[in-house]
Design a protein around this motif. Structure first.
Motif, short mmCIF file in Angstrom:
data_model
loop_
_atom_site.label_atom_id
_atom_site.label_comp_id
_atom_site.label_asym_id
_atom_site.label_seq_id
_atom_site.Cartn_x
_atom_site.Cartn_y
_atom_site.Cartn_z
N ARG A 191 -2.05 -1.51 -3.69
CA ARG A 191 -0.60 -1.59 -3.87
C ARG A 191 0.01 -0.25 -4.27
O ARG A 191 1.21 -0.03 -4.07
CB ARG A 191 -0.24 -2.65 -4.92
CG ARG A 191 -0.60 -2.28 -6.35
CD ARG A 191 0.41 -2.88 -7.32
NE ARG A 191 1.73 -2.36 -7.10
CZ ARG A 191 2.84 -3.07 -7.26
NH1 ARG A 191 2.77 -4.33 -7.62
NH2 ARG A 191 4.03 -2.54 -7.06
N ASP A 195 3.86 1.51 -3.72
CA ASP A 195 4.66 2.18 -4.74
C ASP A 195 5.05 3.59 -4.29
O ASP A 195 6.09 4.11 -4.68
CB ASP A 195 3.89 2.26 -6.06
CG ASP A 195 3.66 0.89 -6.69
OD1 ASP A 195 4.49 -0.02 -6.43
OD2 ASP A 195 2.67 0.72 -7.42
N ASN A 205 -6.22 -6.37 -7.31
CA ASN A 205 -5.53 -5.49 -8.26
C ASN A 205 -6.57 -4.55 -8.87
O ASN A 205 -7.40 -4.97 -9.68
CB ASN A 205 -4.85 -6.34 -9.34
CG ASN A 205 -4.01 -5.51 -10.28
OD1 ASN A 205 -4.51 -4.63 -10.97
ND2 ASN A 205 -2.73 -5.79 -10.32
N GLU A 238 -3.20 -9.63 -3.94
CA GLU A 238 -1.76 -9.45 -3.98
C GLU A 238 -1.22 -8.91 -2.66
O GLU A 238 -1.78 -7.96 -2.11
CB GLU A 238 -1.37 -8.48 -5.10
CG GLU A 238 -1.73 -8.98 -6.50
CD GLU A 238 -1.36 -7.98 -7.56
OE1 GLU A 238 -0.95 -8.41 -8.66
OE2 GLU A 238 -1.48 -6.76 -7.30
N VAL A 240 2.04 -7.11 -1.30
CA VAL A 240 3.22 -6.39 -1.77
C VAL A 240 3.91 -5.78 -0.55
O VAL A 240 3.25 -5.17 0.31
CB VAL A 240 2.84 -5.28 -2.78
CG1 VAL A 240 4.10 -4.61 -3.33
CG2 VAL A 240 2.01 -5.85 -3.93
N ASN A 242 7.36 -3.50 0.90
CA ASN A 242 8.44 -2.57 0.57
C ASN A 242 9.54 -2.70 1.64
O ASN A 242 9.40 -2.20 2.76
CB ASN A 242 7.90 -1.13 0.53
CG ASN A 242 8.91 -0.15 -0.06
OD1 ASN A 242 10.10 -0.29 0.15
ND2 ASN A 242 8.41 0.84 -0.77
N ASP A 262 3.61 -11.49 -3.22
CA ASP A 262 3.56 -11.53 -4.67
C ASP A 262 4.65 -10.65 -5.26
O ASP A 262 5.12 -10.89 -6.38
CB ASP A 262 2.19 -11.08 -5.17
CG ASP A 262 1.09 -12.03 -4.72
OD1 ASP A 262 0.88 -13.05 -5.39
OD2 ASP A 262 0.47 -11.76 -3.68
N GLU A 263 5.01 -9.61 -4.53
CA GLU A 263 6.08 -8.72 -4.98
C GLU A 263 6.78 -8.12 -3.77
O GLU A 263 6.12 -7.73 -2.79
CB GLU A 263 5.55 -7.62 -5.87
CG GLU A 263 6.61 -6.69 -6.43
CD GLU A 263 6.05 -5.64 -7.38
OE1 GLU A 263 6.78 -4.67 -7.67
OE2 GLU A 263 4.90 -5.78 -7.80
N VAL A 264 8.10 -8.07 -3.82
CA VAL A 264 8.90 -7.45 -2.77
C VAL A 264 9.73 -6.35 -3.40
O VAL A 264 10.47 -6.59 -4.36
CB VAL A 264 9.82 -8.48 -2.08
CG1 VAL A 264 10.71 -7.78 -1.04
CG2 VAL A 264 8.99 -9.57 -1.40
N ILE A 265 9.56 -5.13 -2.88
CA ILE A 265 10.34 -4.00 -3.37
C ILE A 265 11.59 -3.89 -2.52
O ILE A 265 11.52 -3.67 -1.31
CB ILE A 265 9.52 -2.70 -3.31
CG1 ILE A 265 8.26 -2.83 -4.19
CG2 ILE A 265 10.36 -1.50 -3.74
CD1 ILE A 265 7.31 -1.67 -4.09
N HIS A 266 12.76 -4.06 -3.14
CA HIS A 266 14.01 -4.07 -2.41
C HIS A 266 14.62 -2.66 -2.34
O HIS A 266 14.38 -1.82 -3.22
CB HIS A 266 15.00 -5.02 -3.07
CG HIS A 266 14.58 -6.45 -2.97
ND1 HIS A 266 14.87 -7.25 -1.88
CD2 HIS A 266 13.84 -7.24 -3.82
CE1 HIS A 266 14.38 -8.46 -2.06
NE2 HIS A 266 13.74 -8.48 -3.22
#
Length: 267
Positions: A191, A195, A205, A238, A240, A242, A262-266
């Motif tokens: 991930r 980032d 992770n 996970e 992820v 972007n 599990d995570e979305v970067i807007h």
């Protein structure tokens, strides 16, 4: 006191000597990151305890004899590398449904030969099952990156998956930049690449694996034998994504994929 050693990307050339240094210092435990460091440590000592944090295939690479009863002086956490390759490709195909040719960037020599072949075979089988053609592209060192991406462009690759290796992990920011420059939607096994601006990642992770390795070090300090501690496997993977990167690439990620993330970067 903690003694730290880094091969600085030169695994084959430096790891054996660095492992020998730590053995000569008679440290209490050696904590190794991935498979190459763990193998170098095992070759340097058969008595000092060794804990690895993220080995691709501990049994296949010869680190341990079994997951349940490692035996010897080595234990730690598995990264499930062969299985992970297919899942990464699956996530990429679902995010970019129209892709028909996917470049697979890998580092020769990053793993023992048997494990390396298992990973590459897993990538080929998964790609064919998903209806895409894999293009295997080698990068032995960072100096190979420009040539590697030129090869992808010439072959008209529509997307990219990056296989795990210490060198490729360390160079993730440059890989992300090259993928953006060549407008290649890419999936990574860490991930941290997302980032840094990568499109998406799917995998265990890594910081959590190192935390789990620390618990094994603590158990060894309290008297446990490495060979009696079962190899741990990640239980949570996970996804992820972007969306800022997707927008820059002109991609619309399907809602079904975003719903699983599990995570979305807007933007």
């Amino acid at each position: 006191m903690i003694e730290h050693r880094s091969a600085e990307g030169k695994l084959v050339e430096r790891l054996p000597a660095l492992a020998a240094e730590l053995v000569a210092l008679n440290v209490d435990v050696i904590l190794a990151g991935a498979t190459p460091a763990a193998l170098a440590a095992k070759q340097a000592t058969r008595t000092l305890p060794i804990v690895f944090a993220a080995a691709g295939d501990p049994v296949g690479s010869g680190l341990v004899t079994s997951l349940a009863r490692p035996g010897g002086n080595v234990t730690g956490s598995s990264l499930l590398a062969p299985e992970l390759v297919g899942k990464c490709l699956e996530q990429l195909k679902q995010a970019v449904p129209g892709v028909s040719r996917v470049a697979v960037l890998w580092q020769p020599g990053a793993f023992p030969e048997r494990l390396e072949q298992d990973i590459l075979k897993g990538a080929e089988v998964a790609a064919r099952a998903l209806g895409v053609r894999p293009q295997f592209v080698e990068a032995r060192e960072p100096a190979d990156f420009d040539r590697a991406f030129s090869d992808m462009t010439r072959a008209r690759a529509g997307a990219l998956t990056v296989l795990a290796s210490t060198m490729l992990t360390n160079e993730r920011r440059r890989l992300v930049d090259l993928a953006a420059k060549n407008r290649l939607p890419a999936v990574y096994p860490w991930r941290e690449a997302v980032d840094a601006g990568g499109l998406m990642s799917y995998g265990a992770n890594i910081p959590d694996l190192f935390r789990r390795a620390a618990t094994y070090v603590d158990k060894i300090f309290r008297g446990a034998k490495p060979g009696d501690l079962p190899i741990e496997q990640p239980t949570k993977f996970e996804l992820v994504i972007n969306l800022k990167t997707a927008k820059a690439l002109g991609l619309t990620i399907p809602p079904s994929v975003l719903a699983r993330a599990d995570e979305v970067i807007h933007p």
